[in-house]
Design an enzyme around this catalytic site. Structure first.
Site, short mmCIF file in Angstrom:
data_model
loop_
_atom_site.label_atom_id
_atom_site.label_comp_id
_atom_site.label_asym_id
_atom_site.label_seq_id
_atom_site.Cartn_x
_atom_site.Cartn_y
_atom_site.Cartn_z
N THR B 155 0.93 -1.29 0.00
CA THR B 155 0.07 -0.15 0.03
C THR B 155 0.96 1.19 -0.15
O THR B 155 1.31 1.58 -0.90
CB THR B 155 -1.03 0.03 1.07
OG1 THR B 155 -0.36 -0.31 2.22
CG2 THR B 155 -2.11 -1.30 0.92
N LYS B 177 4.32 -6.94 3.98
CA LYS B 177 3.91 -5.35 3.92
C LYS B 177 3.56 -4.62 5.21
O LYS B 177 3.28 -5.34 6.16
CB LYS B 177 2.64 -5.20 2.94
CG LYS B 177 1.25 -5.26 3.53
CD LYS B 177 0.36 -4.81 2.82
CE LYS B 177 0.25 -3.38 3.16
NZ LYS B 177 -0.13 -2.67 4.32
N THR B 188 -2.04 -2.85 9.93
CA THR B 188 -2.28 -3.06 8.35
C THR B 188 -0.75 -3.84 8.03
O THR B 188 -0.07 -3.33 7.15
CB THR B 188 -2.56 -2.11 7.48
OG1 THR B 188 -3.78 -1.59 8.01
CG2 THR B 188 -2.88 -2.67 6.20
N ASN B 390 -0.25 11.29 5.97
CA ASN B 390 -1.59 10.93 6.16
C ASN B 390 -2.54 12.02 6.27
O ASN B 390 -3.77 11.61 6.42
CB ASN B 390 -1.50 10.11 7.80
CG ASN B 390 -0.90 8.84 7.59
OD1 ASN B 390 -1.47 7.96 7.11
ND2 ASN B 390 0.43 8.77 8.20
#
Lengths: 396, 396
Positions: B155, B177, B188, B390
């Protein structure tokens, strides 16, 4: 006006001190310029209470303050900024005692009636001789403007902070500093609450703890709990008796407003983030979830970026492992726009919500659908300014 | 080479897959460009185990994965990036099942032997028809280069991540990841561990949990626990039996190295922050204090600013309210330089320590002086890049 208060803005503009209280600030050579030493004095002895940081590496002034406040009586508060007198051992304790004694001599009271605070760099000995010299003659400069005292206690604050309001015949004033290393239990947060209402130290202590619990203890700039937090209240009684319920309400409102003011001026902050959790099974659950959102870097950057990020809100709710969450019952809104319903993204127009999030106050409301308890936490956005300020800060 | 390992760097360069494993990646139209779909396949059924996020708003693939892994056997893992299939209700579960069935048909196995993962935006339905179309014919592209599979699961990662090492006759490979929304329980974070060693699913499960406990569960980029974390291991046995102790050691070393790799590539990160706590009364205490430092924004910005901030280290130790701390017994070093002794600032030359902190790995070591337990946590610095990334990330 604050939409959380059902009455018109009760705060004085400009803020003022209650009768019988005065303050002064000076530069005593700790900072290169600007006031670094403040003195708050009551004309008469005042009943007093205080709460201090829970950090297990507390500063010398906190250790001394816990001893001082046991007497339940204060005449003065003396505060220096720039050096926190933390991690300074026996020499630090001695310096805090010297500071109390010097302020007591200047004011004309005993050292056990003077509360000492220090805020700033950790691990450096306090040059207490400069503070002693600075205190000499300081009472001649006492004024009734609380912002004068507020200036001497600032560290990375961008402006001095004081507010006041009336409660019956009495006045209630808070002088505070905030900015960084702020989370739960009041981190590098100093707040002094002065009133001319008459209450015993015991009642003050009870009301103070209740007010701090819903305000400063629900405030977090960066999850980092300082070693110097102090919130003290002095009541000199010069306005006589005041209804306790009304005073408690005023104290709560004033502490919440000051918590919002500190959050809004958090290091690098551009927005106040207010997270209200409702529908929790217990008050404790509501507090944990509200704090989780206020402390989440991804929520904080989302607020900075003015984006209604459904995923980050759900994530920050779901990561509260000790709070049972039924994902399918969670709903949420951002500045009044429903963004989550029954655990799924609600139908909303991105552009309209983003436009609303340009406001300087962001209200995130989460309903857990599990009960009737609620809580509100106060924080701010996470910005490049925070990183710049704290990466560039040199500890010596 | 990692100075924590007492043996020469055991990792293959470049990394390779164990025998009988192959992978492929493709763009199936979820991302505008670049691979967004990866397939990992074993030639034969493999014993398998997995751990998943503790987040209480888990994605559909996590819900399905918990069911799938009960069988203890996998032939393939299929992963898409860009859309996480979280907060998608019954439709999301159906999409995850469709994805498993499509991969099973392509590979020639049953859907209950395919583990599904999705990572990316939350709250958006997965266009599963694109994934079905993307899978068609994908086995024709299978390769032995693990980096090909690593590319399709990225990502905000800046590079694909895979490592491998030999254990006796077997190979152990991790494809993973990371990047953001990473804290404790593997946020994540997706990690797939493939080996040709022969172990039962039960033994794999035990070894996996032990390895994750000291590696991915001690990793935090931003305290935010994702809704999609998955770490799975497949052992196809083609290399035969391997000594369990040696395999466990290799698994631990590989997971720690991959945790460091993920931390170093945390969103916006420029440095790996490794915090080791020793002298704790219990292992749990050591973990809590190590995590407190790794997660503290003031420690993370200090690392970014390359400043040995004694006060922030003491603060982050002292704010662990559930760990009894005797401030006077705390000592600490930064990249080998003693900066705190007996709870006070040690004598050190600022300039020399700052120069050492220009390194791209920062080791903070804290001794609590309370016992013999220790733990290490892995994180990164907090940078303006993290905030930029972000705050600019739009959720839809």
């Amino acid at each position: 006006m604050d939409d959380r208060l059902s009455v018109p803005n009760p705060f004085h503009d400009p803020p003022r001190l209650p009768r019988g209280f005065r303050c002064a600030s000076r530069n005593c050579g700790l900072k290169p310029r600007g006031p670094d030493l403040s003195l708050f004095v009551s004309d008469v002895d005042a009943a007093a209470a205080a709460v201090f940081t829970r950090n297990q590496v507390p500063g010398a002034p906190v250790l001394l303050g816990r001893e001082t406040i046991r007497g339940g009586v204060l005449r003065a508060i003396v505060v220096n900024s720039r050096i926190s007198n933390v991690a300074t051992g026996e020499q630090g304790i001695a310096a805090a005692r010297t500071m109390a004694a010097a302020a007591a001599a200047e004011v004309g009271t005993s050292a056990d009636r003077v509360l000492v605070s220090s805020t700033g760099v950790i691990g450096v000995q306090l040059p207490v001789d400069r503070i002693e010299a600075g205190l000499r003659g300081m009472t001649a400069e006492l004024t009734t403007d609380p912002l004068v005292g507020a200036e001497g206690i600032m560290t990375t604050d961008t402006h001095p902070k004081a507010l006041s309001l009336s409660v019956g015949p009495a006045t209630l004033t808070i002088i505070a500093k905030g900015a960084g290393m702020i989370e739960p239990n009041m981190a590098t947060m100093l707040a002094y609450i002065l009133t001319d209402a008459a209450f015993t130290a015991d009642r003050l202590d009870r009301m103070l703890r209740a007010a701090v619990d819903i305000s400063f203890n629900m405030l977090s700039v960066d999850t980092d709990t300082s070693t110097s937090d102090t919130c003290a209240i002095m009541a000199n009684g010069l306005a006589g008796a005041v209804d306790e319920g009304a005073f408690g309400d005023a104290l709560n409102a004033a502490c919440v407003r000051m918590a919002e003011t500190l959050a809004r001026d958090g290091e690098g902050a551009t927005k106040l983030l207010r997270v209200t959790v409702r529908g929790a099974a217990t008050h404790g659950h509501a507090r944990v979830v509200a704090k989780s959102l206020v402390n989440s870097p991804l929520i904080k950057t989302m607020v900075h970026g003015a984006d209604p990020n459904v995923g980050r809100i759900l994530m920050a709710v779901g990561k509260c492992f000790d709070v049972p969450v039924d994902a399918d019952r969670v709903s949420a809104s951002v500045n009044g726009f429903a963004v989550i319903g029954d655990g799924q993204r609600a139908a909303f127009e991105d552009e309209r919500v983003r436009a609303a999030l340009a406001a300087d106050t962001i209200d995130v409301e989460v309903d857990l659908g599990a009960g009737a308890a609620g809580a509100t936490a106060y924080g701010c956005d996470l910005t490049e300014g925070y990183v710049r300020e704290n990466a560039a800060y040199y500890s010596s």
